[in-house]
Design a protein around this motif. Structure first.
Motif, PDB file in Angstrom:
ATOM      1  N   GLU A 159      -6.925  -4.126  44.008  1.00 48.55           N
ATOM      2  CA  GLU A 159      -6.741  -3.617  42.647  1.00 48.55           C
ATOM      3  C   GLU A 159      -5.333  -3.896  42.144  1.00 48.55           C
ATOM      4  N   ALA A 160      -4.349  -3.739  43.027  1.00 55.21           N
ATOM      5  CA  ALA A 160      -2.955  -3.995  42.633  1.00 55.21           C
ATOM      6  C   ALA A 160      -2.756  -5.475  42.291  1.00 55.21           C
ATOM      7  N   ASP A 161      -3.347  -6.378  43.091  1.00 49.69           N
ATOM      8  CA  ASP A 161      -3.231  -7.815  42.806  1.00 49.69           C
ATOM      9  C   ASP A 161      -3.841  -8.147  41.450  1.00 49.69           C
ATOM     10  N   THR A 162      -5.008  -7.572  41.164  1.00 53.57           N
ATOM     11  CA  THR A 162      -5.677  -7.829  39.882  1.00 53.57           C
ATOM     12  C   THR A 162      -4.857  -7.282  38.716  1.00 53.57           C
ATOM     13  N   ARG A 163      -4.320  -6.072  38.880  1.00 48.98           N
ATOM     14  CA  ARG A 163      -3.495  -5.477  37.823  1.00 48.98           C
ATOM     15  C   ARG A 163      -2.241  -6.318  37.576  1.00 48.98           C
ATOM     16  N   ASN A 164      -1.584  -6.747  38.649  1.00 52.54           N
ATOM     17  CA  ASN A 164      -0.389  -7.576  38.506  1.00 52.54           C
ATOM     18  C   ASN A 164      -0.721  -8.910  37.837  1.00 52.54           C
ATOM     19  N   SER A 165      -1.882  -9.458  38.183  1.00 50.83           N
ATOM     20  CA  SER A 165      -2.318 -10.707  37.570  1.00 50.83           C
ATOM     21  C   SER A 165      -2.540 -10.530  36.069  1.00 50.83           C
ATOM     22  N   ASN A 166      -3.134  -9.403  35.672  1.00 51.58           N
ATOM     23  CA  ASN A 166      -3.358  -9.137  34.245  1.00 51.58           C
ATOM     24  C   ASN A 166      -2.039  -9.093  33.482  1.00 51.58           C
ATOM     25  N   GLN A 167      -1.054  -8.389  34.046  1.00 46.19           N
ATOM     26  CA  GLN A 167       0.250  -8.287  33.381  1.00 46.19           C
ATOM     27  C   GLN A 167       0.927  -9.646  33.298  1.00 46.19           C
ATOM     28  N   PHE A 168       0.862 -10.408  34.385  1.00 44.97           N
ATOM     29  CA  PHE A 168       1.483 -11.726  34.420  1.00 44.97           C
ATOM     30  C   PHE A 168       0.849 -12.656  33.390  1.00 44.97           C
ATOM     31  N   LEU A 169      -0.481 -12.697  33.375  1.00 46.31           N
ATOM     32  CA  LEU A 169      -1.180 -13.594  32.439  1.00 46.31           C
ATOM     33  C   LEU A 169      -0.925 -13.190  30.994  1.00 46.31           C
TER      34      LEU A 169
END
Length: 400
Positions: free
Chosen positions: A293-303
């Motif tokens: 979940e943390a990886d997905t959340r970080n990916s959303n912010q990055f993108l």
């Protein structure tokens, strides 16, 4: 006998991966026996499985208070600290456990794990070998020794250790994950993914195997694979040599301008490889489920920030609107503190990184505002933003 059977019930629940029931049972028993150090340890283990890490740490500390001579209590405390990425404190706790019981192979394995995470390969190898002296069939120590030997270039010995571990325990998820990590560090991404999938089949909740599978899937991209193997190689260097290498590459790129693109790619990858390739994994049928979940959340912010910045930069370039170009560059610059904050495990460093990022964002917004209003201070503000971003990269990069 009744007390022994009650404690055994908590242990049995933990062994069967039922931490919530184990927590309830341990708390029920502690109401009748609040000074039982071992019960506090079992409660800490249950809380740790429920990811209630500060509460688990408090229970382990209470167990030590009740029985300062309990090596198991220090071992549990070390585990809770390790899960919170407090490596120096975890190291101190496991060393105390070993001082009380130096012949325990489990304690030596944890010591070796911590040394391995700190890049101290020879110290990790010594700990694994000490554990194997106490228990020659300890599969975790065999796996750890194999990982150390593989990184030190002794691949035949590493393979022999892993074969031995599988012979003793062919269904051990940790050994299959160790096989995956060794294969991954040799550039064999497809083979590594197979080992990690087998480890997850045997233990679906293993973060060690899940993180390995994510890395193996990303390693199918040749750029990530090459960068990953380079970073693994740098882990064989001392921290001072590693920092000197990156500083030396920067100075060399100033003398030989042709090396500047290579250096810039290295800097970019060192900061953005994880969120970038995690984002690409979301288009992979396996990768999207392997990400946490943390990886997905970080990916959303990055993108969100990356795509917004690129859109502003493109619009400013084609429409010849200066403030849009400035906004695009500021957005790209803010990717550094965003990702730098995401990858900080220590709360204090995370807060420092976050506040540094907000400070850079404020300077960047001021520069954009001055540009929109055509005020004379836009140039110095923009240069201050770029300089601040460079300072952030150097300071946080050298600290990591």
């Amino acid at each position: 006998m009744d007390s022994y059977q009650s404690i055994s019930r908590v242990q049995l629940l933990l062994q069967h991966k039922r931490p919530q029931e184990a927590e309830q049972e341990a708390r029920r028993q502690l109401r009748d026996d609040p000074d039982n150090s071992f019960l506090h340890c079992l409660l800490a283990l249950a809380l740790m499985e429920l990811t209630q890490l500060p509460e688990a740490q408090a229970e382990a500390e209470q167990a030590i208070y009740l029985d300062p001579e309990s090596s198991f209590a220090f071992y549990v405390l070390s585990a809770t600290l390790q899960r919170q990425h407090e490596l120096p404190a975890a190291l101190e706790a496991i060393e105390q456990a070993l001082a009380l019981d130096p012949e325990d192979a489990d304690y030596q394995h944890v010591l070796g794990q911590l040394r391995f995470q700190q890049g101290q390969l020879h110290a990790a190898l010594r700990a694994a070998e000490a554990g194997l002296q106490a228990d020659p069939t300890h599969v975790d120590c065999l796996g750890l020794r194999a990982r150390c030997l593989a990184r030190l270039g002794r691949r035949d010995e590493a393979s022999a250790d892993l074969d031995e571990a599988l012979r003793h325990s062919p269904t051990d998820a940790g050994t299959h994950a160790d096989l995956g990590w060794v294969a991954l560090e040799r550039g064999r991404a497809k083979q590594a993914a197979g080992h990690f999938r087998e480890a997850l089949r045997l233990n679906p909740t293993s973060d060690y195997a899940r993180e390995g599978l994510v890395s193996a899937l990303k390693a199918r991209f040749w750029l990530y694979n090459g960068f990953y193997r380079f970073m693994v190689w740098t882990q064989t260097l001392s921290p001072g040599t590693r920092q000197g290498l990156f500083i030396g590459l920067f100075l060399l790129s100033r003398v030989v301008p042709g090396l500047l693109p290579l250096y810039l790619v290295l800097v970019y990858m060192s900061w953005f490889a994880e969120p970038l390739f995690n984002s690409l994994l979301r288009f992979n049928r396996y990768g999207r489920f392997a990400l946490s979940e943390a990886d997905t959340r970080n990916s959303n912010q990055f993108l969100a920030l990356l795509l917004s910045a690129l859109a502003l930069l493109g619009a400013g370039h084609y429409a010849h609107v200066g403030p849009l170009t400035t906004a695009g560059i500021v957005g790209l610059g803010l990717l550094f503190p965003l990702v730098g904050t995401q990858r900080q495990w220590h709360l204090k460093r995370r807060q420092q990184s976050m506040w540094f990022g907000w400070g850079l964002a404020a300077v960047g917004v001021l520069a954009i505002g001055f540009d929109v209003l055509a005020l004379p201070g836009e140039g110095p503000l923009f240069l201050a933003f770029l300089g601040g971003t460079l300072v952030y990269v150097w300071v946080m990069g050298l600290r990591s």
